[in-house]
Design a protein around this motif. Sequence first.
Motif, PDB file in Angstrom:
ATOM      1  N   TRP A  90       0.896  -0.831   0.024  1.00 24.99           N
ATOM      2  CA  TRP A  90       0.020   0.274   0.091  1.00 24.99           C
ATOM      3  C   TRP A  90       1.029   1.281   0.218  1.00 24.99           C
ATOM      4  O   TRP A  90       2.144   1.501   0.289  1.00 24.99           O
ATOM      5  CB  TRP A  90      -0.839   0.297   1.067  1.00 24.99           C
ATOM      6  N   ARG A  91       0.522   2.264  -0.455  1.00 24.48           N
ATOM      7  CA  ARG A  91       0.425   3.663  -0.364  1.00 24.48           C
ATOM      8  C   ARG A  91       0.496   4.920  -0.177  1.00 24.48           C
ATOM      9  O   ARG A  91      -1.318   4.670  -0.219  1.00 24.48           O
ATOM     10  CB  ARG A  91       1.377   3.897  -1.774  1.00 24.48           C
ATOM     11  N   PHE A  92       0.217   5.475   0.240  1.00 28.11           N
ATOM     12  CA  PHE A  92      -0.064   6.347   0.332  1.00 28.11           C
ATOM     13  C   PHE A  92       0.569   7.993   0.404  1.00 28.11           C
ATOM     14  O   PHE A  92       1.434   8.450   0.855  1.00 28.11           O
ATOM     15  CB  PHE A  92      -0.601   7.079   2.658  1.00 28.11           C
ATOM     16  N   SER A  93       0.157   9.163  -0.652  1.00 27.06           N
ATOM     17  CA  SER A  93       0.638   9.769  -0.764  1.00 27.06           C
ATOM     18  C   SER A  93      -0.177  11.227  -1.328  1.00 27.06           C
ATOM     19  O   SER A  93      -1.106  11.693  -0.737  1.00 27.06           O
ATOM     20  CB  SER A  93       2.126   9.697  -1.610  1.00 27.06           C
ATOM     21  N   ARG A  94       0.636  12.706  -1.917  1.00 26.17           N
ATOM     22  CA  ARG A  94      -0.257  12.947  -2.211  1.00 26.17           C
ATOM     23  C   ARG A  94      -0.081  13.919  -3.572  1.00 26.17           C
ATOM     24  O   ARG A  94       0.723  13.112  -3.746  1.00 26.17           O
ATOM     25  CB  ARG A  94      -0.115  14.625  -1.296  1.00 26.17           C
ATOM     26  N   ILE A  95      -1.094  14.244  -4.402  1.00 29.85           N
ATOM     27  CA  ILE A  95      -1.070  14.548  -6.203  1.00 29.85           C
ATOM     28  C   ILE A  95      -1.033  16.614  -5.791  1.00 29.85           C
ATOM     29  O   ILE A  95      -2.229  16.581  -5.134  1.00 29.85           O
ATOM     30  CB  ILE A  95      -2.321  14.600  -6.311  1.00 29.85           C
ATOM     31  N   MET A  96      -0.158  17.290  -5.857  1.00 33.84           N
ATOM     32  CA  MET A  96      -0.258  18.428  -5.371  1.00 33.84           C
ATOM     33  C   MET A  96      -0.230  18.957  -7.036  1.00 33.84           C
ATOM     34  O   MET A  96       0.387  20.411  -7.882  1.00 33.84           O
ATOM     35  CB  MET A  96       0.705  18.925  -4.780  1.00 33.84           C
ATOM     36  N   GLY A  97      -1.627  19.115  -7.333  1.00 31.00           N
ATOM     37  CA  GLY A  97      -2.481  19.868  -8.600  1.00 31.00           C
ATOM     38  C   GLY A  97      -3.363  18.916  -9.060  1.00 31.00           C
ATOM     39  O   GLY A  97      -3.743  17.823  -8.852  1.00 31.00           O
ATOM     40  N   ASP A  98      -3.309  18.962 -10.554  1.00 33.79           N
ATOM     41  CA  ASP A  98      -3.802  18.360 -11.792  1.00 33.79           C
ATOM     42  C   ASP A  98      -4.049  16.542 -11.842  1.00 33.79           C
ATOM     43  O   ASP A  98      -2.309  16.510 -11.871  1.00 33.79           O
ATOM     44  CB  ASP A  98      -3.299  18.324 -13.072  1.00 33.79           C
ATOM     45  N   PRO A  99      -4.609  15.854 -10.916  1.00 35.08           N
ATOM     46  CA  PRO A  99      -5.462  14.596 -11.272  1.00 35.08           C
ATOM     47  C   PRO A  99      -5.098  14.033 -12.537  1.00 35.08           C
ATOM     48  O   PRO A  99      -5.138  12.554 -12.807  1.00 35.08           O
ATOM     49  CB  PRO A  99      -6.329  14.339 -10.235  1.00 35.08           C
ATOM     50  N   ASN A 100      -5.270  14.307 -13.787  1.00 40.33           N
ATOM     51  CA  ASN A 100      -5.277  14.084 -15.133  1.00 40.33           C
ATOM     52  C   ASN A 100      -4.462  13.127 -15.931  1.00 40.33           C
ATOM     53  O   ASN A 100      -4.894  12.226 -15.752  1.00 40.33           O
ATOM     54  CB  ASN A 100      -5.976  14.523 -15.328  1.00 40.33           C
ATOM     55  N   GLU A 101      -3.363  13.535 -15.092  1.00 37.48           N
ATOM     56  CA  GLU A 101      -2.264  12.340 -15.869  1.00 37.48           C
ATOM     57  C   GLU A 101      -1.272  12.229 -14.475  1.00 37.48           C
ATOM     58  O   GLU A 101      -0.807  13.011 -13.909  1.00 37.48           O
ATOM     59  CB  GLU A 101      -1.316  13.458 -16.764  1.00 37.48           C
ATOM     60  N   ALA A 102      -1.092  10.426 -14.829  1.00 36.37           N
ATOM     61  CA  ALA A 102      -0.908   9.799 -13.484  1.00 36.37           C
ATOM     62  C   ALA A 102       0.758   9.966 -13.232  1.00 36.37           C
ATOM     63  O   ALA A 102       1.184   9.624 -12.716  1.00 36.37           O
ATOM     64  CB  ALA A 102      -0.943   7.789 -13.604  1.00 36.37           C
ATOM     65  N   ARG A 103       0.883  10.041 -15.125  1.00 36.45           N
ATOM     66  CA  ARG A 103       2.602   9.733 -15.085  1.00 36.45           C
ATOM     67  C   ARG A 103       3.186  11.459 -14.407  1.00 36.45           C
ATOM     68  O   ARG A 103       4.304  11.610 -14.598  1.00 36.45           O
ATOM     69  CB  ARG A 103       3.393  10.132 -16.758  1.00 36.45           C
ATOM     70  N   ASP A 104       2.354  12.426 -14.497  1.00 35.03           N
ATOM     71  CA  ASP A 104       2.864  13.905 -13.667  1.00 35.03           C
ATOM     72  C   ASP A 104       2.715  14.346 -12.300  1.00 35.03           C
ATOM     73  O   ASP A 104       3.049  14.929 -12.143  1.00 35.03           O
ATOM     74  CB  ASP A 104       2.521  14.562 -14.059  1.00 35.03           C
ATOM     75  N   TRP A 105       1.661  12.928 -11.573  1.00 32.79           N
ATOM     76  CA  TRP A 105       2.124  13.747 -10.402  1.00 32.79           C
ATOM     77  C   TRP A 105       2.484  13.495  -9.817  1.00 32.79           C
ATOM     78  O   TRP A 105       3.962  12.586 -10.103  1.00 32.79           O
ATOM     79  CB  TRP A 105       1.195  12.154 -10.176  1.00 32.79           C
ATOM     80  N   GLN A 106       2.815  14.469  -9.165  1.00 30.00           N
ATOM     81  CA  GLN A 106       3.583  14.875  -7.941  1.00 30.00           C
ATOM     82  C   GLN A 106       3.419  15.440  -6.484  1.00 30.00           C
ATOM     83  O   GLN A 106       1.852  16.077  -6.590  1.00 30.00           O
ATOM     84  CB  GLN A 106       4.538  16.117  -8.195  1.00 30.00           C
ATOM     85  N   GLY A 107       4.211  14.843  -5.557  1.00 35.43           N
ATOM     86  CA  GLY A 107       3.586  14.799  -4.368  1.00 35.43           C
ATOM     87  C   GLY A 107       4.305  16.677  -3.514  1.00 35.43           C
ATOM     88  O   GLY A 107       5.168  16.445  -3.811  1.00 35.43           O
TER      89      GLY A 107
END
Length: 213
Positions: A90-107
């Motif tokens: 399991w993982r728990f993190s954040r997405i700091m911005g637009d969630p529409n492109e998973a490859r660009d997710w930044q925590g």
Amino acid sequence: MIPNRFATEYPERCLQLLDALEPIAQDRDLFGTFSVMLASSILLVPWERASNRHPLNQEDGGGLQAALKKLEKQKWQAADFWAGNGPGEWRFSRIMGDPNEARDWQGEGGHPSFSVDANTIQRRSVGEVFRVLRNALAHGNIIYLDKDGVETGGARVQHIAFLSRYEENDEQRATAETYRLVTVREVDFLPFVRSWANWVVAHHEHDRELRVA
């Protein structure tokens, strides 16, 4: 048959369906879909019905409600419902911005949301993880990911992502959308659903024994 206690007997019936239908889901390569479908019922119904805010108050002041409040404070990785079994990946993190492109997710801190550096599951409580799962299931914020944590059409599902809108302060709310992100390996999600349902059913049996005594 109409159940005597919906919050606990409903997941017990769902477990019977799980046992009957899991081989079919496996055979048709629908394991992830089957897991999410069951979670939408087995996770949400008992948790919501045991809430002290629920209008149907059968569980008010009962053993399940008290046990759930205690459970929510436990660390996710060591929660009672695992019953000594490992929780899997399991993982728990954040997405700091637009969630529409998973490859660009930044925590937070600029780490990719799917990375080891962004993962805070070790310090997260059951309540924190449950709220993300609950909100994602209720609002359809669910994304299937491949082995690299990317949403690639046609690729085999390896992980399931659950998103819940979350900003920590007014400044964040004013400047961007941010999300809490829980991801789990596809093969680890259904065992969790089963473990949770068994925990709820066990509390029903415990309460019944107390009433008989």
